[in-house]
Design a protein around this motif. Structure first.
Motif, PDB file in Angstrom:
ATOM      1  N   ALA A   1       0.841  -1.187   0.000  1.00  0.00           N
ATOM      2  CA  ALA A   1       0.000   0.000   0.000  1.00  0.00           C
ATOM      3  C   ALA A   1       0.880   1.243   0.000  1.00  0.00           C
ATOM      4  N   VAL A   2       0.265   2.384  -0.271  1.00  0.00           N
ATOM      5  CA  VAL A   2       0.929   3.692  -0.266  1.00  0.00           C
ATOM      6  C   VAL A   2       2.207   3.636  -1.100  1.00  0.00           C
ATOM      7  N   LYS A   3       2.022   3.299  -2.364  1.00  0.00           N
ATOM      8  CA  LYS A   3       3.138   3.252  -3.310  1.00  0.00           C
ATOM      9  C   LYS A   3       4.279   2.373  -2.805  1.00  0.00           C
ATOM     10  N   ASP A   4       3.917   1.200  -2.328  1.00  0.00           N
ATOM     11  CA  ASP A   4       4.887   0.188  -1.886  1.00  0.00           C
ATOM     12  C   ASP A   4       5.780   0.659  -0.746  1.00  0.00           C
ATOM     13  N   THR A   5       5.223   1.470   0.155  1.00  0.00           N
ATOM     14  CA  THR A   5       5.988   1.880   1.341  1.00  0.00           C
ATOM     15  C   THR A   5       5.388   1.326   2.633  1.00  0.00           C
ATOM     16  N   GLN A   6       4.212   0.725   2.538  1.00  0.00           N
ATOM     17  CA  GLN A   6       3.569   0.166   3.721  1.00  0.00           C
ATOM     18  C   GLN A   6       2.977  -1.195   3.378  1.00  0.00           C
ATOM     19  N   CYS A   7       2.717  -1.988   4.420  1.00  0.00           N
ATOM     20  CA  CYS A   7       2.007  -3.255   4.280  1.00  0.00           C
ATOM     21  C   CYS A   7       0.741  -3.152   5.119  1.00  0.00           C
ATOM     22  N   GLN A   8      -0.401  -3.084   4.446  1.00  0.00           N
ATOM     23  CA  GLN A   8      -1.652  -2.928   5.172  1.00  0.00           C
ATOM     24  C   GLN A   8      -2.372  -4.273   5.275  1.00  0.00           C
ATOM     25  N   ALA A   9      -3.157  -4.422   6.333  1.00  0.00           N
ATOM     26  CA  ALA A   9      -3.850  -5.676   6.609  1.00  0.00           C
ATOM     27  C   ALA A   9      -4.923  -5.946   5.559  1.00  0.00           C
ATOM     28  N   CYS A  10      -5.083  -7.237   5.227  1.00  0.00           N
ATOM     29  CA  CYS A  10      -6.182  -7.619   4.349  1.00  0.00           C
ATOM     30  C   CYS A  10      -7.500  -7.265   5.046  1.00  0.00           C
ATOM     31  N   SER A  11      -8.443  -6.750   4.280  1.00  0.00           N
ATOM     32  CA  SER A  11      -9.738  -6.381   4.846  1.00  0.00           C
ATOM     33  C   SER A  11     -10.558  -7.641   5.112  1.00  0.00           C
ATOM     34  N   PRO A  12     -11.539  -7.580   6.001  1.00  0.00           N
ATOM     35  CA  PRO A  12     -12.393  -8.748   6.260  1.00  0.00           C
ATOM     36  C   PRO A  12     -13.015  -9.266   4.968  1.00  0.00           C
ATOM     37  N   GLY A  13     -13.033 -10.592   4.838  1.00  0.00           N
ATOM     38  CA  GLY A  13     -13.534 -11.210   3.615  1.00  0.00           C
ATOM     39  C   GLY A  13     -12.461 -11.478   2.591  1.00  0.00           C
ATOM     40  N   THR A  14     -11.242 -11.014   2.854  1.00  0.00           N
ATOM     41  CA  THR A  14     -10.117 -11.284   1.953  1.00  0.00           C
ATOM     42  C   THR A  14      -8.979 -11.885   2.754  1.00  0.00           C
ATOM     43  N   PHE A  15      -7.998 -12.493   2.066  1.00  0.00           N
ATOM     44  CA  PHE A  15      -6.873 -13.130   2.748  1.00  0.00           C
ATOM     45  C   PHE A  15      -5.672 -13.157   1.810  1.00  0.00           C
ATOM     46  N   LYS A  16      -4.532 -13.406   2.402  1.00  0.00           N
ATOM     47  CA  LYS A  16      -3.301 -13.630   1.637  1.00  0.00           C
ATOM     48  C   LYS A  16      -2.528 -14.710   2.377  1.00  0.00           C
ATOM     49  N   SER A  17      -2.304 -15.842   1.717  1.00  0.00           N
ATOM     50  CA  SER A  17      -1.825 -17.035   2.421  1.00  0.00           C
ATOM     51  C   SER A  17      -0.321 -17.087   2.610  1.00  0.00           C
ATOM     52  N   ARG A  18       0.404 -16.290   1.857  1.00  0.00           N
ATOM     53  CA  ARG A  18       1.861 -16.403   1.967  1.00  0.00           C
ATOM     54  C   ARG A  18       2.518 -15.030   1.814  1.00  0.00           C
ATOM     55  N   GLN A  19       3.734 -14.950   2.286  1.00  0.00           N
ATOM     56  CA  GLN A  19       4.509 -13.728   2.138  1.00  0.00           C
ATOM     57  C   GLN A  19       4.792 -13.457   0.661  1.00  0.00           C
ATOM     58  N   GLY A  20       4.791 -12.189   0.269  1.00  0.00           N
ATOM     59  CA  GLY A  20       5.133 -11.862  -1.108  1.00  0.00           C
ATOM     60  C   GLY A  20       4.556 -10.528  -1.535  1.00  0.00           C
ATOM     61  N   GLU A  21       4.694 -10.235  -2.824  1.00  0.00           N
ATOM     62  CA  GLU A  21       4.232  -8.967  -3.371  1.00  0.00           C
ATOM     63  C   GLU A  21       2.774  -9.017  -3.811  1.00  0.00           C
ATOM     64  N   ASP A  22       2.129 -10.200  -3.670  1.00  0.00           N
ATOM     65  CA  ASP A  22       0.746 -10.334  -4.113  1.00  0.00           C
ATOM     66  C   ASP A  22      -0.184  -9.494  -3.243  1.00  0.00           C
ATOM     67  N   PHE A  23      -1.376  -9.246  -3.802  1.00  0.00           N
ATOM     68  CA  PHE A  23      -2.403  -8.528  -3.061  1.00  0.00           C
ATOM     69  C   PHE A  23      -3.384  -9.529  -2.445  1.00  0.00           C
ATOM     70  N   CYS A  24      -4.180  -9.053  -1.518  1.00  0.00           N
ATOM     71  CA  CYS A  24      -5.166  -9.908  -0.864  1.00  0.00           C
ATOM     72  C   CYS A  24      -6.224 -10.366  -1.875  1.00  0.00           C
ATOM     73  N   SER A  25      -6.748 -11.566  -1.653  1.00  0.00           N
ATOM     74  CA  SER A  25      -7.749 -12.145  -2.543  1.00  0.00           C
ATOM     75  C   SER A  25      -9.018 -12.454  -1.749  1.00  0.00           C
ATOM     76  N   SER A  26     -10.120 -12.573  -2.481  1.00  0.00           N
ATOM     77  CA  SER A  26     -11.369 -12.977  -1.845  1.00  0.00           C
ATOM     78  C   SER A  26     -11.259 -14.425  -1.379  1.00  0.00           C
ATOM     79  N   CYS A  27     -12.003 -14.761  -0.341  1.00  0.00           N
ATOM     80  CA  CYS A  27     -11.950 -16.118   0.208  1.00  0.00           C
ATOM     81  C   CYS A  27     -12.390 -17.139  -0.841  1.00  0.00           C
ATOM     82  N   PRO A  28     -11.749 -18.342  -0.869  1.00  0.00           N
ATOM     83  CA  PRO A  28     -12.158 -19.404  -1.795  1.00  0.00           C
ATOM     84  C   PRO A  28     -13.588 -19.858  -1.490  1.00  0.00           C
ATOM     85  N   PRO A  29     -14.190 -20.590  -2.408  1.00  0.00           N
ATOM     86  CA  PRO A  29     -15.560 -21.078  -2.187  1.00  0.00           C
ATOM     87  C   PRO A  29     -15.694 -21.849  -0.880  1.00  0.00           C
TER      88      PRO A  29
END
Length: 880
Positions: free
Chosen positions: A236-264
């Motif tokens: 977040a903030v032009k790659d200067t911060q790491c913000q928490a995934c919002s409720p209803g989304t998740f990110k399973s591993r460390q990396g540059e990926d963004f949070c995703s919606s929960c699987p079915p």
């Protein structure tokens, strides 16, 4: 420092007093300023000095001086001698305190250090207004607490309007999700100063070290290392911060990926989630990734159409897949073998001699071959169907059962025949019974012949020729008939003497040429035998018999060095009457213990106290009549072998490593000779003293009897805890612990030592390790491991436990290698990478599928970009 903002007199020191003069004036904006002027151009031999107040350096290595000044053009001054100047000199003087006086330091170059001669870009005449010149000079490196500036006039008419002293820095910045602190520039204008970085909150290191370089102009350059957002956080903030995934989304591993919606069929109501929990009634398998959908918990139905085919003591089983797979595509099959006793009407699990091929758990194909069953015996086989979520179900797996009765079969071959003794006319022989008797042995047949004559058979060996070589073979008979003969053995009678030749005592079945049932000799006469303390009706009696009681006044605890299963582990001193004081290790039993915990704690002392060997940890005694209860042992300065090797990676010669292995093997030979099975032989349970002597330790077997340990090293298997990565297959599957299973564990210890404490099987899960070993995968040689040592490891990992070397053979092999150091210089040549990869890549359709199976899917793009798109090409990849 900046004199431009001074509101009172500067009060710098001038020498002589008739030289520089402080005056008040105004700058271009009509702000009041303090300046210094000098204009003694009509006088010869001018040498006017002006020195600033003390300027603290702080941590600055190089400073910059900005000077604003005006200079009168000498040509515009009439009737002056030739001594008029249009320049002045800049000096500095370093000091650890503000100690300068009107006379010290001397007003001359050295002790003052000259920076430069300062000349104006423009001078002015009397008819013009003063033209202000600005010059910047720098100097360094500085090393003392502070410094003074000094200005020398040699005959100019000039005004020093302002002086500003400053330094350059690189400001705090964020790069690659790492924060780099404000950093002053280096001692030279061309210096690069390294600034260490730390990851921003909620980010983790990807590559280290984290550093940026600050150049002489105060600019950041050449970033090294990087961080990325942790699981549950996104950039977040032009790659200067790491913000928490919002409720209803998740990110399973460390990396540059963004949070995703929960699987079915999954959800999360909190922020910073790294996994979405399955909704009620839905589940994931233990090996499903967090990105996979949750499925319903339906147990597969039973396998269908089971077909069995019996051939003597072998069996072929085939079946069809179940009608309902439970809504998943990861269907597997388990085979449970039970041996039934008709007279009792009960069935028990088959022992580990029964061979189910390719394996009995986790089958993907629907066909197995079963061998080594007992003849004329009833068996029941259950074929279970399971999927990834079967273990989540409260109900047992559905299965189909088939009952069979084996046919009769002759016994297997008699193992090697041994000569126990001989006279001029007789021989005494011994042999082990057939490994698979397939019934009750009725008798043995002995066949012998002179080595140079024709065959002849007899049930008696007597009337032999003195000094004559004979070839002897033995076979066994049951109601099903004779088995195969043993391999031919060459023996000779004595020449004249009637005294027997005594062979090495062996635990063999001793057979006679005359009739009579064989007798078994299990132990070499006079050998000390280990006694299990748990066989005592009162366990305290075992402690009293095998462990010496120490008075608490003799023990002094100095430092806690760790935590054990029952309490703290400490370093201390032991001073017993009539003996010198020694450093010891002390295990204490934590307060609030139960009687069973006290018994299990002291059982280790009851075991250890029976051993006396330089490669077995020595018990000094126990404290049971005071609190806390203690076990006191010798102190091993270098601690556990695995952590010691990791801290000293690459620091030992091969001979030193083999010497450590030889010591461990010698200790295990001693334990094996005493009929003691360790069960938990691993580098973490080997202690190292200051002389690099390795000693076997950790004899607390209670961990295998308890089910409440949280140590991930020990995994549940058949109701107990087992260190999967170090344990032989038969011990995992059937809890068949023997000296042969300790030999398997010793092979893993060899691998740990030669890899300097690497974790066996790396990050594979315990279940992956079990499956891999069942498929005959074995650990590859560590880097620079001698071929002879890796071959010895492979010998220890033979699936058939009776074919593994004994510890006595291992000690002899290592002794030979140590004596013949040249043999340790032969290192295993590089093999194609796929030789050590599991599962077998030929069972997959694409390279990507294979990478998924070995948990290397993150390298899929690397393989494709490098052109490795087929298994023919992949098979050529080597470690280089």
């Amino acid at each position: 420092m900046d004199t431009k903002w001074a509101t009172t007199e500067l009060a710098w020191t001038a020498h002589p007093e008739t030289g520089w003069e402080e005056v008040s004036g105004y700058d271009d904006a009509m702000n009041p300023i303090r300046t210094y002027q000098v204009c003694n151009v009509r006088e010869m031999n001018q040498n006017n000095w002006l020195r600033s107040n003390f300027i603290p350096r702080k941590d600055v290595l190089r400073v910059y001086v900005e000077m604003k000044f005006t200079v009168r053009d000498c040509n515009s001054i009439p009737n002056i001698p030739g001594s008029c100047k249009e320049t002045f000199n800049l000096f500095y003087y370093e000091s650890d305190s503000d100690s300068a006086t009107a006379t010290s330091p001397f007003w001359m170059e050295n002790p003052y250090v000259k920076v430069d001669t300062i000349a104006p870009d423009e001078s002015f005449s009397m008819l013009e207004s003063g033209r202000v010149n600005t010059k910047v000079r720098s100097f360094g490196p500085l090393s003392k607490a502070g410094f003074y500036l000094a200005f020398q006039d040699l005959g100019a008419c000039m005004s020093l309007i302002s002086v500003r002293v400053f330094y350059k820095k690189c400001s705090t910045t964020i790069a690659n999700f790492a924060v780099f602190p404000e950093t002053a520039t280096g001692a030279e204008a061309t210096s690069l100063v390294i600034a260490p970085g730390v990851c921003v909150p909620n980010a983790l290191e990807v590559s280290v070290p984290l550093k940026l370089y600050c150049n002489g102009d105060g600019e950041w350059m050449v970033p090294v290392g990087a961080c990325t957002c942790a699981a549950g956080f996104e950039p977040a903030v032009k790659d200067t911060q790491c913000q928490a995934c919002s409720p209803g989304t998740f990110k399973s591993r460390q990396g540059e990926d963004f949070c995703s919606s929960c699987p079915p069929n999954s959800r999360t109501s909190s922020g910073a989630s790294n996994i979405c929990s399955c909704r009620s009634g839905y589940y994931r398998a233990d090996n499903d990734s967090p990105d996979s959908a949750c499925t319903s918990k339906r147990v597969p139905s039973a396998p269908r159409s089971v077909i069995s085919s019996v051939n003597e003591t072998s069996l072929l089983l085939e079946w069809s897949e179940p009608r309902d797979s439970g809504g998943r595509d990861d269907l597997l099959y388990n085979i449970i073998c039970k041996k039934c006793l008709p007279e009792h009407g009960a069935c028990t699990r088959c022992d580990d001699n029964v061979d189910i091929s390719p394996r009995h758990l986790g089958l993907t194909q629907r066909r197995v071959a079963v061998r080594n069953l007992q003849a004329h015996t009833q068996y029941s086989f259950e074929i279970q169907a399971v999927n990834g979520v079967s273990n989540k179900s409260p109900y047992p797996p559905h299965f189909s059962a088939v009952n069979i009765t084996t046919n009769q079969a002759a016994p297997s071959a008699v193992p090697t025949v041994h000569l126990m003794g001989a006279t001029a006319s007789t021989m005494s022989l011994s042999w082990l019974p057939p490994e698979k008797p397939n019934g009750i042995i009725l008798d043995y047949e002995i066949k012998y012949r002179e080595k140079v004559s024709d065959n002849r058979s007899s049930a008696r060996i007597e009337g032999l020729k003195a000094g004559t070589p004979y070839i002897v073979q033995v076979r066994a008979r049951t109601v099903a008939g004779y088995g195969r003969y043993s391999s031919p053995a060459d023996f000779s009678t004595n020449l004249q003497s009637e005294f027997p030749i005594n062979a090495l005592p062996l635990p063999l079945i001793v057979g006679s040429a005359t009739a009579g049932p064989p007798k078994t000799s299990h132990l070499t006469p006079g050998m000390k035998v280990y006694i299990d303390p748990f066989t005592y009706e009162d366990p305290n009696e075992a402690v009293r018999e095998f462990a010496k009681e120490i008075d608490i006044s003799c023990v002094k605890i100095e430092e806690v060095i760790g935590a054990g299963e029952f309490g703290e582990v400490c370093r201390g001193r032991l001073k017993q009457p009539g003996r010198r004081e020694i450093i010891v290790a002390i295990k204490t039993l934590k307060a609030g213990y139960t009687e069973r915990q006290r018994r299990d704690f002291l059982s280790e002392a009851s075991i250890m106290g029976q051993f006396d060997h330089p490669n077995i940890i020595r018990l000094e005694g126990v404290v049971t009549k005071s609190r806390p209860v203690m076990i006191v042992t010798e102190f091993m300065e270098n601690g556990a072998l695995d952590s010691f090797l990791r801290m000293n990676d690459g620091q030992f010669t091969v001979i030193q490593l083999v010497g450590m292995l030889r010591g461990i093997a010698a200790g295990m030979k001693y334990l094996s000779d005493m009929n003691y099975v360790h069960r938990d032989l691993a580098a973490r349970n080997i202690l190292v003293n200051s002389n690099l002597v390795c000693k076997v330790s950790d004899f607390g077997l209670s961990r295998f009897l308890e089910d409440n340990t949280t140590d991930p090293t020990y995994t549940s298997s058949l109701g107990g805890k087992i260190p999967i990565r170090w344990t032989a297959p038969e011990a995992i599957s059937y809890r068949k612990f023997t000296s042969a299973s300790d030999v398997w564990s010793y092979g893993i210890v060899m691998w740990e030592v030669m890899s300097y404490g690497e974790r066996p099987y790396w990050d594979m899960s315990n279940q992956d390790v079990i499956n891999a070993v069942e498929q005959d995968y074995r650990l590859p040689p560590p880097m620079d491991c001698p071929t002879a040592l890796h071959q010895l490891m492979l010998d220890c990992w033979v699936k058939e436990r009776n074919l593994r070397p004994k510890f006595s053979q291992i000690v002899n092999t290592l002794d030979k290698l140590i004596r013949n150091a040249a043999s340790l210089k032969v290192v295993t040549s590089t093999q194609p990478l796929l030789d050590h990869c599991i599962p077998d890549f030929t069972t997959f359709t694409t390279v990507g599928d294979w990478l998924d199976a070995i948990k290397m899917s993150r390298y899929r793009d690397n393989f494709i970009n490098a052109g490795f798109t087929s298994f023919d090409l992949v098979a050529q990849i080597t470690a280089e």
